[in-house]
Design an enzyme around this catalytic site. Structure first.
Site, PDB file in Angstrom:
ATOM      1  N   GLY A  19      35.647  37.846  52.334  1.00 27.59           N
ATOM      2  CA  GLY A  19      36.367  36.725  51.722  1.00 27.59           C
ATOM      3  C   GLY A  19      36.627  37.076  50.266  1.00 27.59           C
ATOM      4  O   GLY A  19      35.740  37.597  49.586  1.00 27.59           O
ATOM      5  N   GLY A  35      33.902  50.503  53.461  1.00 29.18           N
ATOM      6  CA  GLY A  35      33.357  49.154  53.487  1.00 29.18           C
ATOM      7  C   GLY A  35      33.969  48.277  52.423  1.00 29.18           C
ATOM      8  O   GLY A  35      34.809  48.717  51.637  1.00 29.18           O
ATOM      9  N   ALA A  84      38.814  45.786  49.192  1.00 27.92           N
ATOM     10  CA  ALA A  84      38.081  45.136  48.097  1.00 27.92           C
ATOM     11  C   ALA A  84      38.344  45.763  46.722  1.00 27.92           C
ATOM     12  O   ALA A  84      37.724  45.361  45.740  1.00 27.92           O
ATOM     13  CB  ALA A  84      36.578  45.058  48.354  1.00 27.92           C
ATOM     14  N   ALA A  85      39.274  46.704  46.614  1.00 18.37           N
ATOM     15  CA  ALA A  85      39.579  47.292  45.298  1.00 18.37           C
ATOM     16  C   ALA A  85      40.106  46.217  44.341  1.00 18.37           C
ATOM     17  O   ALA A  85      39.666  46.121  43.190  1.00 18.37           O
ATOM     18  CB  ALA A  85      40.602  48.420  45.437  1.00 18.37           C
ATOM     19  N   GLY A  86      41.045  45.425  44.833  1.00 14.48           N
ATOM     20  CA  GLY A  86      41.611  44.377  43.982  1.00 14.48           C
ATOM     21  C   GLY A  86      40.569  43.336  43.595  1.00 14.48           C
ATOM     22  O   GLY A  86      40.545  42.852  42.459  1.00 14.48           O
ATOM     23  N   ASP A  87      39.695  42.988  44.538  1.00 17.95           N
ATOM     24  CA  ASP A  87      38.642  42.000  44.244  1.00 17.95           C
ATOM     25  C   ASP A  87      37.653  42.562  43.220  1.00 17.95           C
ATOM     26  O   ASP A  87      37.186  41.838  42.337  1.00 17.95           O
ATOM     27  CB  ASP A  87      37.892  41.627  45.532  1.00 17.95           C
ATOM     28  CG  ASP A  87      38.779  40.872  46.515  1.00 17.95           C
ATOM     29  OD1 ASP A  87      39.780  40.264  46.075  1.00 17.95           O
ATOM     30  OD2 ASP A  87      38.475  40.896  47.722  1.00 17.95           O
ATOM     31  N   ASP A 138      33.756  39.022  58.468  1.00 20.01           N
ATOM     32  CA  ASP A 138      34.706  39.965  59.075  1.00 20.01           C
ATOM     33  C   ASP A 138      34.047  40.578  60.310  1.00 20.01           C
ATOM     34  O   ASP A 138      32.942  41.110  60.228  1.00 20.01           O
ATOM     35  CB  ASP A 138      35.075  41.093  58.101  1.00 20.01           C
ATOM     36  CG  ASP A 138      35.798  40.585  56.862  1.00 20.01           C
ATOM     37  OD1 ASP A 138      36.347  39.466  56.911  1.00 20.01           O
ATOM     38  OD2 ASP A 138      35.799  41.301  55.848  1.00 20.01           O
ATOM     39  N   GLU A 171      42.676  31.326  49.287  1.00 15.18           N
ATOM     40  CA  GLU A 171      42.184  31.236  50.666  1.00 15.18           C
ATOM     41  C   GLU A 171      41.487  29.894  50.928  1.00 15.18           C
ATOM     42  O   GLU A 171      40.714  29.766  51.874  1.00 15.18           O
ATOM     43  CB  GLU A 171      41.247  32.416  50.977  1.00 15.18           C
ATOM     44  CG  GLU A 171      42.001  33.747  51.043  1.00 15.18           C
ATOM     45  CD  GLU A 171      41.112  34.934  51.377  1.00 15.18           C
ATOM     46  OE1 GLU A 171      41.647  35.934  51.882  1.00 15.18           O
ATOM     47  OE2 GLU A 171      39.885  34.891  51.113  1.00 15.18           O
TER      48      GLU A 171
HETATM   49  P1  ADP Z   1      44.526  45.087  46.266  1.00 16.18           P
HETATM   50  O1  ADP Z   1      43.246  45.524  46.901  1.00 16.18           O
HETATM   51  O2  ADP Z   1      44.506  43.660  45.831  1.00 16.18           O
HETATM   52  O3  ADP Z   1      45.765  45.462  47.028  1.00 16.18           O
HETATM   53  P2  ADP Z   1      45.144  47.324  44.532  1.00 16.18           P
HETATM   54  O4  ADP Z   1      45.282  48.168  45.745  1.00 16.18           O
HETATM   55  O5  ADP Z   1      46.351  47.161  43.679  1.00 16.18           O
HETATM   56  O6  ADP Z   1      44.572  45.878  44.876  1.00 16.18           O
HETATM   57  O7  ADP Z   1      43.966  47.951  43.669  1.00 16.18           O
HETATM   58  C1  ADP Z   1      43.402  47.329  42.531  1.00 16.18           C
HETATM   59  C2  ADP Z   1      43.035  48.399  41.527  1.00 16.18           C
HETATM   60  O8  ADP Z   1      42.145  49.322  42.152  1.00 16.18           O
HETATM   61  C3  ADP Z   1      44.196  49.234  41.024  1.00 16.18           C
HETATM   62  O9  ADP Z   1      44.795  48.628  39.883  1.00 16.18           O
HETATM   63  C4  ADP Z   1      43.515  50.548  40.675  1.00 16.18           C
HETATM   64  O10 ADP Z   1      42.981  50.501  39.367  1.00 16.18           O
HETATM   65  C5  ADP Z   1      42.386  50.638  41.696  1.00 16.18           C
HETATM   66  N1  ADP Z   1      42.784  51.474  42.835  1.00 16.18           N
HETATM   67  C6  ADP Z   1      43.355  51.072  44.005  1.00 16.18           C
HETATM   68  N2  ADP Z   1      43.640  52.121  44.807  1.00 16.18           N
HETATM   69  C7  ADP Z   1      43.235  53.234  44.132  1.00 16.18           C
HETATM   70  C8  ADP Z   1      43.237  54.636  44.410  1.00 16.18           C
HETATM   71  N3  ADP Z   1      43.737  55.148  45.558  1.00 16.18           N
HETATM   72  N4  ADP Z   1      42.714  55.468  43.465  1.00 16.18           N
HETATM   73  C9  ADP Z   1      42.204  54.996  42.307  1.00 16.18           C
HETATM   74  N5  ADP Z   1      42.176  53.684  41.989  1.00 16.18           N
HETATM   75  C10 ADP Z   1      42.680  52.810  42.875  1.00 16.18           C
HETATM   76 NA    NA Z   2      44.322  47.856  48.216  1.00 10.64          NA
END
Ligand code: ADP
Ligand code: NA
Length: 304
Positions: free
Chosen positions: A38, A288, A250-253, A12, A140
């Site tokens: 990635g 990050g 990267a939350a979803g990852d 990135d 991907e």
């Molecule tokens: P992606 O990054 O794939 O879009 P999400 O945004 O749905 O994935 O986030 C994946 C998980 O991360 C959620 O199910 C939740 O548990 C956690 N999460 C995401 N955003 C937040 C937030 N603002 N506060 C707390 N947990 C979060």
């Molecule tokens: Na997200």
């Protein structure tokens, strides 16, 4: 758990600008940086930092990014023997962030687009993981390569976690009865043609996606948490942890990688969904991408 990740590695290239350049214009960036990413690499690192033994299967180019992409995985103790060098560039994402926080992203698949079904066969043949270990794959990489990863997993009796991102049409017959489909709310909306905006609409979307034949569908909903529908375990609603969000990249990852590393595929998935939710919450409190993915001990401390 033992995990194989078949997926993307990207560099990135992020620049922070006041405004986007018009055609022919040059603007200065206040700051610019390179970050390894990635979805495949991020999920591998999340699983490994949580304590999983992880082998990565993917591709890098013969450019200056190949080394850093491999090293980022190795630093997290991910085995990179299955990361194959290709002629041409590594995968790249050119990201500009404007003053108002808006992102514009140009992605070049590069080597990710050259990962073949035969590459997956060869790399997986050298991976010693036993029956019952997990395969994590996203979209991907080429569609036929995703398909081959699913086939290899079924032959080896590895549990599949397929993150259907970016969305491609799903086909009945690709998935086994123990497989897991994981999507976020926008992917769930696109796959079902119905808006997914809350827990109830996510539950309905998950039920529709169960018709493709998996054993479980996970729909993540950002700050609303996640919903899982499982043939064996029923519907599980997991609220997000309350944190102050800084950067949700990267939350979803993180969620998927940690879930893959924690769940044994046999007992109830709910405790592992809670662990994954805690890890993802820690990720969103930090700026990050890969660097914001927590270590196992941080997740355990957060949970207690
Ligand atoms: P992606 O990054 O794939 O879009 P999400 O945004 O749905 O994935 O986030 C994946 C998980 O991360 C959620 O199910 C939740 O548990 C956690 N999460 C995401 N955003 C937040 C937030 N603002 N506060 C707390 N947990 C979060
Ligand atoms: Na997200």
């Amino acid at each position: 758990m033992d995990i194989t990740v078949v997926g993307s590695l990207n560099m990135d290239i992020v620049a922070v600008v006041n405004h986007m350049p018009q055609a022919g214009e040059t603007v200065k960036a206040a700051q610019a940086a390179l970050h390894t990413g990635g979805k495949g690499a991020n999920q591998a690192i999340a699983a490994a930092r949580y304590g999983g033994r992880v082998c990565m299967v993917g591709a890098v180019g013969n450019d200056t990014f190949a080394g850093p992409l491999r090293e980022a995985l190795e630093a997290a103790h991910v085995d990179v023997a299955g990361v194959i060098p290709k002629d041409g560039s590594s995968g790249m994402a050119l990201i500009t962030v404007e003053a108002d926080g808006q992102n514009r992203i140009v992605v070049c698949d590069g080597a990710n687009g050259l990962l073949t079904p035969a590459d997956v066969d060869h790399a997986c043949a050298k991976i010693p993981w036993p029956i019952g270990s997990a395969l994590v794959v996203q979209n991907e990489i080429p569609r036929e390569t995703v398909r081959q990863a699913l086939t290899v997993a079924h032959q080896r009796q590895w549990r599949v976690l397929w993150n259907v991102a970016p969305v491609v049409p799903m086909e009945v017959g690709w998935l086994g009865r123990d497989d897991i489909v994981a999507v976020n709310e926008s992917e769930a909306s696109r796959l079902t043609g119905k808006d997914v905006v809350d827990v109830e609409s996510a539950r309905l979307a998950a039920q529709r996606l169960m018709e493709f034949g998996p054993g479980m569908v996970l729909v993540t909903l950002g700050a609303l948490g996640s919903v899982a529908v499982s043939r064996e375990w029923g519907t599980m609603v997991i609220p997000a942890r309350e944190v102050i969000p800084v950067d949700t990249t990267a939350a979803g990852d993180t969620f998927l990688g940690v879930f893959a590393a924690d769940w044994d595929g046999v007992s109830s998935p709910e405790p592992s969904l809670q662990v994954a939710t805690a890890a993802a919450a820690l990720c969103v409190t930090r700026s990050g991408a890969q660097n914001s993915i927590p270590q196992r001990q941080e997740v355990i401390t957060f949970l207690t």
